[in-house]
Design a protein around this motif. Sequence first.
Motif, PDB file in Angstrom:
ATOM      1  N   LYS A  80       0.840  -1.203   0.000  1.00  0.00           N
ATOM      2  CA  LYS A  80       0.000   0.000   0.000  1.00  0.00           C
ATOM      3  C   LYS A  80       0.871   1.246   0.000  1.00  0.00           C
ATOM      4  CE  LYS A  80      -3.642   2.437   2.530  1.00  0.00           C
ATOM      5  NZ  LYS A  80      -4.353   2.799   1.280  1.00  0.00           N
ATOM      6  N   ALA A  81       1.918   1.259   0.831  1.00  0.00           N
ATOM      7  CA  ALA A  81       2.798   2.425   0.910  1.00  0.00           C
ATOM      8  C   ALA A  81       3.497   2.683  -0.418  1.00  0.00           C
ATOM      9  CB  ALA A  81       3.837   2.238   2.019  1.00  0.00           C
ATOM     10  N   MET A  82       3.815   1.607  -1.147  1.00  0.00           N
ATOM     11  CA  MET A  82       4.529   1.749  -2.414  1.00  0.00           C
ATOM     12  C   MET A  82       3.590   1.907  -3.605  1.00  0.00           C
ATOM     13  SD  MET A  82       7.794  -0.791  -1.987  1.00  0.00           S
ATOM     14  CE  MET A  82       9.087  -0.364  -0.804  1.00  0.00           C
ATOM     15  N   GLY A  83       2.285   2.051  -3.315  1.00  0.00           N
ATOM     16  CA  GLY A  83       1.340   2.359  -4.382  1.00  0.00           C
ATOM     17  C   GLY A  83       0.921   1.167  -5.205  1.00  0.00           C
ATOM     18  N   MET A  84       0.964  -0.037  -4.646  1.00  0.00           N
ATOM     19  CA  MET A  84       0.609  -1.233  -5.399  1.00  0.00           C
ATOM     20  C   MET A  84      -0.805  -1.715  -5.111  1.00  0.00           C
ATOM     21  SD  MET A  84       4.139  -3.416  -5.252  1.00  0.00           S
ATOM     22  CE  MET A  84       3.432  -4.734  -6.228  1.00  0.00           C
ATOM     23  N   ARG A 142      14.848   0.729 -10.853  1.00  0.00           N
ATOM     24  CA  ARG A 142      14.541   0.109  -9.563  1.00  0.00           C
ATOM     25  C   ARG A 142      13.460   0.962  -8.898  1.00  0.00           C
ATOM     26  NH1 ARG A 142      18.512  -0.944  -4.293  1.00  0.00           N
ATOM     27  NH2 ARG A 142      17.126  -2.484  -3.286  1.00  0.00           N
ATOM     28  N   PRO A 143      12.194   0.584  -9.048  1.00  0.00           N
ATOM     29  CA  PRO A 143      11.111   1.408  -8.485  1.00  0.00           C
ATOM     30  C   PRO A 143      11.052   1.261  -6.961  1.00  0.00           C
ATOM     31  CG  PRO A 143      10.325  -0.119 -10.185  1.00  0.00           C
ATOM     32  CD  PRO A 143      11.678  -0.572  -9.785  1.00  0.00           C
ATOM     33  N   TYR A 144      10.914   2.380  -6.279  1.00  0.00           N
ATOM     34  CA  TYR A 144      10.704   2.362  -4.835  1.00  0.00           C
ATOM     35  C   TYR A 144       9.219   2.502  -4.506  1.00  0.00           C
ATOM     36  CZ  TYR A 144      15.655   2.525  -3.552  1.00  0.00           C
ATOM     37  OH  TYR A 144      16.990   2.211  -3.363  1.00  0.00           O
ATOM     38  N   LEU A 145       8.501   3.230  -5.327  1.00  0.00           N
ATOM     39  CA  LEU A 145       7.064   3.354  -5.122  1.00  0.00           C
ATOM     40  C   LEU A 145       6.431   3.925  -6.377  1.00  0.00           C
ATOM     41  CD1 LEU A 145       6.242   6.634  -4.415  1.00  0.00           C
ATOM     42  CD2 LEU A 145       7.639   6.056  -2.443  1.00  0.00           C
ATOM     43  N   GLN A 146       5.099   3.809  -6.447  1.00  0.00           N
ATOM     44  CA  GLN A 146       4.344   4.448  -7.512  1.00  0.00           C
ATOM     45  C   GLN A 146       3.136   5.149  -6.904  1.00  0.00           C
ATOM     46  OE1 GLN A 146       2.460   1.915 -10.400  1.00  0.00           O
ATOM     47  NE2 GLN A 146       1.615   0.519  -8.876  1.00  0.00           N
ATOM     48  N   ARG A 147       2.670   6.140  -7.620  1.00  0.00           N
ATOM     49  CA  ARG A 147       1.462   6.871  -7.243  1.00  0.00           C
ATOM     50  C   ARG A 147       0.663   7.131  -8.519  1.00  0.00           C
ATOM     51  NH1 ARG A 147       2.671   5.330  -2.981  1.00  0.00           N
ATOM     52  NH2 ARG A 147       2.824   6.447  -0.984  1.00  0.00           N
ATOM     53  N   PHE A 148      -0.565   7.623  -8.352  1.00  0.00           N
ATOM     54  CA  PHE A 148      -1.429   7.926  -9.480  1.00  0.00           C
ATOM     55  C   PHE A 148      -1.971   9.346  -9.348  1.00  0.00           C
ATOM     56  CE2 PHE A 148      -1.473   3.406  -8.755  1.00  0.00           C
ATOM     57  CZ  PHE A 148      -1.284   2.880 -10.027  1.00  0.00           C
ATOM     58  N   MET A 149      -2.198   9.985 -10.495  1.00  0.00           N
ATOM     59  CA  MET A 149      -2.736  11.342 -10.485  1.00  0.00           C
ATOM     60  C   MET A 149      -3.373  11.629 -11.835  1.00  0.00           C
ATOM     61  SD  MET A 149       0.784  13.573 -10.838  1.00  0.00           S
ATOM     62  CE  MET A 149       0.829  14.565 -12.312  1.00  0.00           C
ATOM     63  N   TYR A 150      -4.058  12.773 -11.925  1.00  0.00           N
ATOM     64  CA  TYR A 150      -4.559  13.282 -13.200  1.00  0.00           C
ATOM     65  C   TYR A 150      -3.758  14.520 -13.577  1.00  0.00           C
ATOM     66  CZ  TYR A 150      -8.680  10.299 -12.611  1.00  0.00           C
ATOM     67  OH  TYR A 150      -9.523   9.229 -12.459  1.00  0.00           O
ATOM     68  N   LYS A 151      -3.697  14.760 -14.893  1.00  0.00           N
ATOM     69  CA  LYS A 151      -2.870  15.855 -15.398  1.00  0.00           C
ATOM     70  C   LYS A 151      -3.501  16.386 -16.680  1.00  0.00           C
ATOM     71  CE  LYS A 151       1.906  16.199 -17.229  1.00  0.00           C
ATOM     72  NZ  LYS A 151       3.152  15.400 -17.372  1.00  0.00           N
ATOM     73  N   LYS A 152      -3.508  17.713 -16.835  1.00  0.00           N
ATOM     74  CA  LYS A 152      -4.081  18.325 -18.042  1.00  0.00           C
ATOM     75  C   LYS A 152      -3.217  19.496 -18.479  1.00  0.00           C
ATOM     76  CE  LYS A 152      -7.624  21.107 -17.675  1.00  0.00           C
ATOM     77  NZ  LYS A 152      -8.980  21.657 -17.457  1.00  0.00           N
TER      78      LYS A 152
END
Length: 291
Positions: A17-21, A76-86
């Motif tokens: 969860k912390a790493m955005g999975m 080497r990914p440490y974490l991922q997140r999600f967002m919107y962008k325009k």
Amino acid sequence: MTELTTIDTNNYAEMAKAMGMANEAATTKKQGMFLARLRINHSAILGAESILVKAGTYKLEIPDGPTYYASSVKLRPYLQRFMYKKFVMATGQSPNRYVKTVMADNLNTDLKDNDGGFNCGKPAGYIADWKSLPEKTQELIRQIKRVRVMLGTVEMVDPVDASGNPVDVDATAFIWEIENRDAFKEFGNVFAKLNKMKRLPVQHNIVSATEERKLPNGSSFYLPVTTLDVTKTLELTQEDQDRFGDFMAWVQNYNEYIINTYSEKANSHSDEDDEVIVDGIVDIELEEEVA
């Protein structure tokens, strides 16, 4: 609640969860580090008589420094997140700019943006009937990108500078905002595979090259092609623990900036709403512009 700043490979659920999975299952404050920006360079760099850097290479932009290029990278990914962008085109005295939301570990909630709204203007909820939407709403949604944000370290394979000269580049902390739909899915498959293995992204390297895709007008663009190295499990060091804490702090600092900007813009919009009321009568045209 205090954010996790220690990697615990024996606590997969919490660390995932912390790493955005979490999104892949269904299919004391530190100063933020300076992150290089990684992206795919879709156009060649041309010299007077030859191609200096070919199209389809990875581009690593060092803050206030040089830019490096390589045909493939080891991530080497440490974490991922999600967002919107325009992207918002310049008008009059207003320059080109981006509207961005906060970063979250999934897109199943409304996300505040730096324009005083949510989701960069994207309507909330699932759209069951696309064709029933007004054309303006359809066009707005097309402009809004769903972004997978990856943070980690990158090693450039046989890197060169902008003149095509070989250079040495150390493993570098990076951020990559992956907004192309196919690229988004490509890395989603990698994280989904890690999720099935009950492995954390920081325990493995991802080698990523590119492949060319043609457009109807004859020009080309490039997509990542990934290989997850499952043969080697990376041991975690204290440096890794510290870097993970730095990445978490970077995301927290970024989100605080977006939230503060959201509040400023939201209050500004509220003042505009108040101004359109004259003697208790609402000016309909102005009200629609504010909305």
